[in-house]
Design an enzyme around this catalytic site. Structure first.
Site, PDB file in Angstrom:
ATOM      1  CE  LYS A   1      22.580  61.889-107.698  1.00 53.98           C
ATOM      2  NZ  LYS A   1      21.667  61.879-106.530  1.00 53.98           N
TER       3      LYS A   1
ATOM      4  NE  ARG B   1      10.893  68.645-110.659  1.00 50.97           N
ATOM      5  CZ  ARG B   1      11.171  69.627-109.798  1.00 50.97           C
ATOM      6  NH1 ARG B   1      10.694  70.848-110.005  1.00 50.97           N
ATOM      7  NH2 ARG B   1      11.925  69.403-108.736  1.00 50.97           N
TER       8      ARG B   1
ATOM      9  CB  ALA C   1       9.716  58.917-116.715  1.00 49.10           C
TER      10      ALA C   1
ATOM     11  CG  ASP D   1      10.359  69.116-102.623  1.00 45.64           C
ATOM     12  OD1 ASP D   1      10.577  68.048-103.213  1.00 45.64           O
ATOM     13  OD2 ASP D   1      10.547  70.235-103.141  1.00 45.64           O
TER      14      ASP D   1
ATOM     15  CB  SER E   1      17.634  74.297 -98.152  1.00 47.91           C
ATOM     16  OG  SER E   1      18.797  73.931 -98.869  1.00 47.91           O
ATOM     17  CB  VAL E   2      19.212  68.765 -98.063  1.00 42.92           C
ATOM     18  CG1 VAL E   2      17.873  68.049 -98.058  1.00 42.92           C
ATOM     19  CG2 VAL E   2      19.673  69.064 -99.493  1.00 42.92           C
TER      20      VAL E   2
ATOM     21  CG  ASN F   1      14.729  61.521-103.827  1.00 42.70           C
ATOM     22  OD1 ASN F   1      15.024  60.764-104.748  1.00 42.70           O
ATOM     23  ND2 ASN F   1      13.870  62.528-103.990  1.00 42.70           N
TER      24      ASN F   1
ATOM     25  CE1 TYR G   1      22.147  64.209-110.396  1.00 38.97           C
ATOM     26  CE2 TYR G   1      23.001  62.594-111.955  1.00 38.97           C
ATOM     27  CZ  TYR G   1      22.037  62.999-111.057  1.00 38.97           C
ATOM     28  OH  TYR G   1      20.946  62.192-110.814  1.00 38.97           O
ATOM     29  N   GLY G   2      28.006  63.865-111.522  1.00 41.25           N
ATOM     30  CA  GLY G   2      28.698  62.579-111.428  1.00 41.25           C
ATOM     31  C   GLY G   2      29.633  62.509-110.237  1.00 41.25           C
TER      32      GLY G   2
END
Length: 301
Positions: free
Chosen positions: A169, A200, A198, A38, A73-74, A100, A165-166
């Site tokens: 993804k 952040r 649920a 992370d 960082s990925v 993830n 984001y879409g």
């Protein structure tokens, strides 16, 4: 029959909070040695701290599990490479990769900057590519691997204000499709998790009483299935609030038009046939569509 993870090692990215934390804790509880990765940034990707990953490692160790923290960082190939080396040095091999890590920079497309669009793609899509590339040859050599991409209904179906984001993804679904084919002979299974929980990222979007049903743990149950020895490959598994469903990309049987009828007017006139679900199928690879159309053309005479 109980699902076992004997002598397995996993890397979970974005594991300092939310779904990633839930995944890491659950894997460790079942005996998996976990690299808790992370960056420790905000939801929108600002800042960095190793504190979140280290806290999860402490939780795992307190419960009797094995884990190490990593703050790479990925989006940084060198940092990801060092993370893989860290895992190899500590545990000798890597069996599972859970992609993830993610960020949000939501705005309507008209108001979104190209910088924010690229950044979200870099983290979600290229971050998953970078981490997968870093473990790919190792998994090929061992002829075993379980890789999970994390998609979203925003990519599969769309959501206002999330074009970046879409796009990222849905791109992960395309990545899964190809890696499933390329990894099949080497025992590498690649799947996609499409979660709703649920975290952040959902704060302020869903009423509190409903959020209580959307536990990260309910999603993690699906993740554990996707990375077990008996896992499928090329499955998009949606999960949330105790619900589980498969998302499938299918193609209608369609029609075949002779050269003198290959016009937009003819297509418009026959859209009902084109959209008919009769004979709809899931294609195994890109050539399936080509062969279907060629067979129809040959049969047409």
């Amino acid at each position: 029959m109980s699902i076992s993870f004997d002598n397995r090692v996993a890397i979970v990215t974005g594991a300092g909070a939310g779904l990633g934390r839930s995944h890491a804790l659950a894997l460790a509880k079942r005996g998996v040695k976990v690299v808790v990765n992370d960056l420790g940034g905000s939801v929108s990707g600002e800042g960095a701290s190793s504190e979140a990953a280290e806290k999860v490692v402490e939780e795992i160790k307190a419960a009797g599990g094995e884990a190490i923290a990593n703050g790479a960082s990925v989006t940084d190939p060198d940092g990801v490479g060092a993370m893989v080396e860290q895992a190899m040095s500590a545990y000798g091999h890597i069996d599972i990769l859970v992609n993830n890590a993610g960020v949000l920079r939501d705005k309507s497309f008209s108001k979104m900057t190209l910088e924010d669009f690229r950044f979200v793609l870099d983290v979600h899509l290229m971050g998953s590519v970078t981490c997968t590339k870093a473990v790919w040859d190792h998994m090929r050599e061992r002829e075993y691997g379980r890789i999970v991409m994390t998609s979203s209904s925003s990519g599969l179906y769309g959501n206002f204000g999330q074009s970046n984001y879409g796009a990222a993804k849905m791109g992960l679904v395309g990545l899964m499709n190809v890696l499933h084919i390329e990894g099949a002979k080497k025992g590498i299974h690649v799947n996609t998790l499409a979660p709703t929980a649920a975290t952040r990222m959902t704060e302020g979007l869903i009423p509190e009483e409903m959020l209580k049903l959307m536990t990260p743990e309910s999603v993690t149950a699906a993740l554990l299935y996707l990375v077990c020895d008996e896992a499928p490959s090329r499955l998009i598994l949606a999960a949330g609030a105790g619900g589980y469903a498969a998302t499938r990309i299918t193609e209608t049987d369609g029609i075949s038009l002779a050269p003198d009828h290959q016009t937009p007017e003819e297509i418009q006139a026959r859209m009902e046939e084109i959209l008919s679900e009769d004979g709809e199928q899931m294609l195994e690879d890109g050539s399936g569509q080509t062969m279907k159309f060629l067979q129809k053309a040959m049969a047409r005479g």
